[in-house]
Design an enzyme around this catalytic site. Structure first.
Site, PDB file in Angstrom:
ATOM      1  N   ARG A  28      -9.745   6.616  11.102  1.00 24.22           N
ATOM      2  CA  ARG A  28      -9.235   5.028  11.769  1.00 24.22           C
ATOM      3  C   ARG A  28     -11.063   4.492  12.334  1.00 24.22           C
ATOM      4  NH1 ARG A  28      -3.952   3.581  12.253  1.00 24.22           N
ATOM      5  NH2 ARG A  28      -2.461   5.205  11.975  1.00 24.22           N
ATOM      6  N   LYS A  64       0.488  -1.399  -0.360  1.00 26.20           N
ATOM      7  CA  LYS A  64      -0.008   0.185   0.256  1.00 26.20           C
ATOM      8  C   LYS A  64       0.476   1.192  -0.641  1.00 26.20           C
ATOM      9  CE  LYS A  64      -2.086   1.940   4.073  1.00 26.20           C
ATOM     10  NZ  LYS A  64      -2.583   2.328   5.021  1.00 26.20           N
ATOM     11  N   ARG A 113      -0.003  -8.979  13.288  1.00 28.37           N
ATOM     12  CA  ARG A 113      -0.525  -8.134  12.043  1.00 28.37           C
ATOM     13  C   ARG A 113      -1.452  -8.228  11.604  1.00 28.37           C
ATOM     14  NH1 ARG A 113       4.970  -6.675   9.544  1.00 28.37           N
ATOM     15  NH2 ARG A 113       3.902  -4.930   9.123  1.00 28.37           N
ATOM     16  N   ARG A 123      13.452  -7.771  10.371  1.00 28.74           N
ATOM     17  CA  ARG A 123      13.006  -6.469  11.317  1.00 28.74           C
ATOM     18  C   ARG A 123      12.052  -7.948  12.607  1.00 28.74           C
ATOM     19  NH1 ARG A 123       9.102  -1.833   9.882  1.00 28.74           N
ATOM     20  NH2 ARG A 123       7.922  -4.257   9.436  1.00 28.74           N
ATOM     21  N   ARG A 145      11.005 -11.054   3.749  1.00 29.23           N
ATOM     22  CA  ARG A 145      11.748  -9.168   4.020  1.00 29.23           C
ATOM     23  C   ARG A 145      12.890  -9.288   4.947  1.00 29.23           C
ATOM     24  NH1 ARG A 145       7.199  -4.773   4.300  1.00 29.23           N
ATOM     25  NH2 ARG A 145       8.094  -4.878   6.821  1.00 29.23           N
TER      26      ARG A 145
END
Ligand SMILES: [Zn+2]
Length: 226
Positions: free
Chosen positions: A95, A22, A177, A166, A133
């Protein structure tokens, strides 16, 4: 239907789970289409730093260990829209349903349009993309163990820095997540789906294809801002 206002605008609200790309899509298109890019987080930090009235109010909540109230964030975002026209990507806002309704009422007042883009992908696809990643510690360049490996394992092609994963991209954290994203975005996405302003696109395609689809949605439906 008046559409010839000199200061017409379109606000783009973008949904997408972690790893769907995104941020990349929004940044690339904002640059290409000369859209503004407003991040509510950046806006909050800038207001606090500059000591604006809203920033000082936000600071008092932060200093006492609380969250900045939704209503304050809404006022910051809408105030920043006041001085703009053309195309605007909103990041991190709205939100909540209340924020969404306040944004809609603001846009109606200015005769602006709202376009919601919903970039989706299967959780398994995102999981694979995120857990593979790796990132350069020095320059922040992003690699992928399968799709975009560095020339030398563990070393950045650009600067020779060390690559690492990470903590956010560990499998259990990624699963969490994604779950949080689905839970938190569901009410707003449903709100926009009901209103018929949301276009859902697959984010599993190559980046150029996704860019083309979002570009077509923005320009085809709303016209390029003059
Ligand atoms: Zn690097």
């Amino acid at each position: 239907m008046k559409s010839d206002s000199a200061a017409s605008g379109v606000v783009v609200v973008f949904f997408g789970p972690p790893g769907v790309g995104k941020g990349t899509v929004a940044t690339r298109l904002a640059e290409e289409l000369k859209y503004h890019f407003i991040s509510s987080g950046d806006l909050l930090r800038a207001n606090v730093k500059e000591g604006t009235e809203l920033g000082r109010e936000a600071r008092s909540h932060m200093d006492s260990g609380g969250l900045v109230p939704d209503q304050l964030v809404t006022r910051m975002v809408l105030k920043s829209l006041d001085s703009l026209s053309g195309g605007i990507f909103l990041d991190g806002f709205p939100r909540t349903q209340v924020q969404a309704e306040e944004l809609e009422s603001y846009l109606r007042g200015r005769g602006w349009r709202l376009q919601v883009i919903d970039l989706t992908a299967d959780d398994r696809f995102l999981m694979k993309r995120l857990v593979e990643r790796i990132i350069c510690r020095s320059c922040g360049a992003i690699y992928h163990r399968t799709n975009l490996p560095p020339r030398v394992e563990g070393t950045c092609d650009h600067c020779g820095g060390a690559l690492y994963q990470r903590d956010d991209d560990r499998p259990d954290v990624v699963a969490r997540r994604l779950e949080v994203y689905h839970q938190q975005s569901a009410p707003l996405r449903e709100h926009y789906r009901r209103q018929g302003v949301m276009l859902t696109l697959s984010g599993e395609k190559p980046l150029e294809e996704t860019l083309a689809a979002v570009r077509a949605a923005l320009i085809g439906r709303n016209g390029a801002p003059e």
